[in-house]
Write an enzyme that holds these catalytic residues in place. Sequence first.
Site, PDB file in Angstrom:
ATOM      1  N   HIS A  72       0.797  -1.351  -0.116  1.00 43.86           N
ATOM      2  CA  HIS A  72       0.063  -0.128   0.088  1.00 43.86           C
ATOM      3  C   HIS A  72       0.797   1.112   0.147  1.00 43.86           C
ATOM      4  CE1 HIS A  72      -4.365  -1.629   1.371  1.00 43.86           C
ATOM      5  NE2 HIS A  72      -3.678  -2.296   0.345  1.00 43.86           N
ATOM      6  N   TYR A 201      -9.379   5.121   7.571  1.00 40.68           N
ATOM      7  CA  TYR A 201      -9.518   5.642   9.185  1.00 40.68           C
ATOM      8  C   TYR A 201     -10.475   6.547   9.117  1.00 40.68           C
ATOM      9  CZ  TYR A 201      -4.894   2.961  10.414  1.00 40.68           C
ATOM     10  OH  TYR A 201      -4.114   1.951  10.370  1.00 40.68           O
ATOM     11  N   PRO A 293      -4.200   0.053  18.803  1.00 43.96           N
ATOM     12  CA  PRO A 293      -4.080  -0.309  17.564  1.00 43.96           C
ATOM     13  C   PRO A 293      -4.087   0.645  16.450  1.00 43.96           C
ATOM     14  CG  PRO A 293      -6.146  -1.062  17.939  1.00 43.96           C
ATOM     15  CD  PRO A 293      -5.747  -0.438  19.378  1.00 43.96           C
ATOM     16  N   LYS A 297       0.832  -0.356  14.971  1.00 41.33           N
ATOM     17  CA  LYS A 297       2.404  -0.319  15.507  1.00 41.33           C
ATOM     18  C   LYS A 297       2.750  -1.672  16.417  1.00 41.33           C
ATOM     19  CE  LYS A 297       3.951   3.281  13.573  1.00 41.33           C
ATOM     20  NZ  LYS A 297       3.587   2.519  12.428  1.00 41.33           N
ATOM     21  N   TYR A 385       3.498   6.656  10.054  1.00 40.61           N
ATOM     22  CA  TYR A 385       2.802   5.540   9.931  1.00 40.61           C
ATOM     23  C   TYR A 385       3.647   4.217   9.266  1.00 40.61           C
ATOM     24  CZ  TYR A 385      -1.309   3.002   8.553  1.00 40.61           C
ATOM     25  OH  TYR A 385      -2.238   1.729   8.520  1.00 40.61           O
TER      26      TYR A 385
HETATM   27  C1  PHB Z   1      -6.015  -4.699  10.889  1.00 42.77           C
HETATM   28  O1  PHB Z   1      -5.999  -4.997   9.836  1.00 42.77           O
HETATM   29  O2  PHB Z   1      -6.267  -5.392  11.742  1.00 42.77           O
HETATM   30  C2  PHB Z   1      -5.564  -3.532  11.319  1.00 42.77           C
HETATM   31  C3  PHB Z   1      -5.100  -2.374  10.373  1.00 42.77           C
HETATM   32  C4  PHB Z   1      -4.689  -1.213  10.923  1.00 42.77           C
HETATM   33  C5  PHB Z   1      -4.627  -0.932  12.340  1.00 42.77           C
HETATM   34  C6  PHB Z   1      -5.218  -1.754  13.147  1.00 42.77           C
HETATM   35  C7  PHB Z   1      -5.660  -2.919  12.668  1.00 42.77           C
HETATM   36  O3  PHB Z   1      -4.235   0.511  12.786  1.00 42.77           O
END
Ligand code: PHB
Length: 394
Positions: A72, A201, A293, A297, A385
């Site tokens: 990505h 997000y 989450p 990280k 990120y």
């Molecule tokens: C996930 O795909 O489980 C996932 C992706 C990004 C995050 C947290 C969890 O920030």
Amino acid sequence: MKTQVAIIGAGPSGLLLGQLLHNAGISNVILERQTPDYVLGRIRAGVLEQGMVELLRKAGVHQRMDREGLVHTGVELAVRGRRVHIDLHGLTGGKTVMIYGQTEVTRDLMQAREAAGALTVYGAANVEPQGMKSDAPWLTYEKDGELQRLDCDYIAGCDGFHGIARQAIPAEVLQTFERVYPFGWLGILADTPPVNEELVYASHERGFALCSMRSATRTRYYVQVDADEKVENWSDQRFWDELKSRLPADLAERMVTGPSIEKSIAPLRSFVVEPMQYGRMFLVGDAAHIVPPTGAKGLNLAASDVSTLFDILLKVYREGRTDLLEQYSPICLRRVWKAERFSWWMTSMLHRFPDADPFSQRIQQTELDYFVDSQAGRQTIAENYVGLPYEKVQ
Ligand code: PHB
Ligand code: APR
């Protein structure tokens, strides 16, 4: 039994460290409390920083990831219905992230370890680290009801947040730092095509939501829920309705829904213990720190700890550089705290806080608007990120 490095825990930290050490000719044995199926049954993170991807390549466990993982180059933020693209690649001088589930990383590492013929003792009960302050530490454990002893030069505590390694260190030696957030994440896994090519997000007045994925046909979606919420209260239909209500209209309209394969609620917590070393025992990954989450990280921090410990142990065994052992904790903690800060900040900026007064709400909205509307702001998000650089051991 005797080995050079005794590893507690066969999660990603323990398996990755074990593989790197094995490849370098340093013997190691892993003691894992659970069965392989139990370890593989846990649905965890899915975003790998470039540093972790490179470490997996260095360990030689990259073939399936390179075939099946999704690279990505960007990520999206949805801010009260508005979609903002963060160009990770363009803003970081060409860095990207890899979408590849932790479960798959673990499966690949387990297979590589089996092929290498390195020993993992599954079903090891009552593991106890001993003599950590001496030159000859050892572990005791029970296997099939019999007491066993594993002698070693060093112990790696890779046994997660609830593990024994951290608890085996005298409490007065450790300082802990903690924050518990007043909400959790309800997540589902479904065999549906991702709603968007990139992760989304979403900050919304009803609460945070995240659209993630495991592949082109499998999605992982989350919604913020109250800390005491029960998963039984969430039918699949209720989940999909709530998720759609928090997304921009165009995404909600094209969302493909389907039955969930897995559904669970995870609490959000920040936690760090200092130092990450006690004599000849080192804490690695979740055993030493937890992040919420939101910044993706957790797994990546485990990988940078592993990288640091591996580099140090390599120099200890090859060059006799035992002076470096004291460097493990300070090197790790500098990077850990930066990721703690980013994870806390993303969490604070994107979630709805039940007790926020009107002033705090406006400041929170303005902070998010400022960061996404400014090139410098987007660059700050992107730089963190994709992952801050690993510190060199020298
Ligand atoms: C996930 O795909 O489980 C996932 C992706 C990004 C995050 C947290 C969890 O920030
Ligand atoms: N004895 C032996 N093994 C143990 C013990 C014990 N007393 N306690 C825990 N374990 C095992 C667990 O069963 C588990 O398999 O240690 C392993 C720890 O694995 P994880 O919890 O996955 O931790 P880690 O390997 O550090 O992985 C990094 O970062 O944010 C997270 O999702 C991410 O789980 C990932 C973690």
